[in-house]
Scaffold this active site. Sequence first.
Site, short mmCIF file in Angstrom:
data_model
loop_
_atom_site.label_atom_id
_atom_site.label_comp_id
_atom_site.label_asym_id
_atom_site.label_seq_id
_atom_site.Cartn_x
_atom_site.Cartn_y
_atom_site.Cartn_z
N GLY A 50 0.13 -7.10 11.70
CA GLY A 50 -0.50 -6.97 10.59
C GLY A 50 -0.47 -6.23 9.72
O GLY A 50 -1.45 -6.59 8.45
N CYS A 51 1.07 -5.68 9.34
CA CYS A 51 1.24 -5.14 8.21
C CYS A 51 1.87 -5.87 7.34
O CYS A 51 3.38 -7.26 8.35
CB CYS A 51 1.76 -3.57 8.16
SG CYS A 51 0.22 -2.72 8.73
N GLN A 52 2.25 -6.51 5.92
CA GLN A 52 3.15 -6.85 5.21
C GLN A 52 4.25 -6.65 4.84
O GLN A 52 5.37 -7.36 5.29
CB GLN A 52 2.74 -7.46 4.09
CG GLN A 52 3.24 -8.36 3.70
CD GLN A 52 2.60 -8.67 2.07
OE1 GLN A 52 1.63 -7.92 1.62
NE2 GLN A 52 2.61 -9.66 0.89
N SER A 53 4.08 -5.07 5.27
CA SER A 53 5.43 -4.65 4.65
C SER A 53 5.93 -3.68 6.61
O SER A 53 5.09 -3.72 7.75
CB SER A 53 5.51 -3.14 4.23
OG SER A 53 4.65 -3.31 3.39
#
Length: 138
Positions: A50-53
């Site tokens: 759920g994190c772009q990074s």
Amino acid sequence: MALLPDKEKLLRNFLRCANWEEKYLYIIELGQRLTELRDEDRSPQNSIQGCQSQVWIVMRQNAHGIIELQGDSDAAIVKGLIAVVFILYDQMTPQDIVSFDVRPWFEKMALTQHLTPSRSQGLEAMIRAIRAKAAALS
């Protein structure tokens, strides 16, 4: 976490920053203070979805029942946000983490309204993951 401030000092330091550029630089500085994450801890089970990074968070419970958190990201600002979350959860038991609401702290810092939507979603994903891991330990 001796290199990181406590919750109250975090808030004081954050509010002393003159503008959002200074606040972002402070967040990045906090991320640089995190303990280096071991390569073996950069595993799929420690990865936060759920994190772009890329984000990894490791949670361990010490002999006194206190949760110890370690984390890393490939993005400097996200690594700083990890540090902010770790400061808020410092010295807590799994039960404390599950019942503690970090959102009022983010509101005091005016943090979420100055993050991009993807960073806000990533921050929420980190909090959900930490709380879920804590719930499994409690």
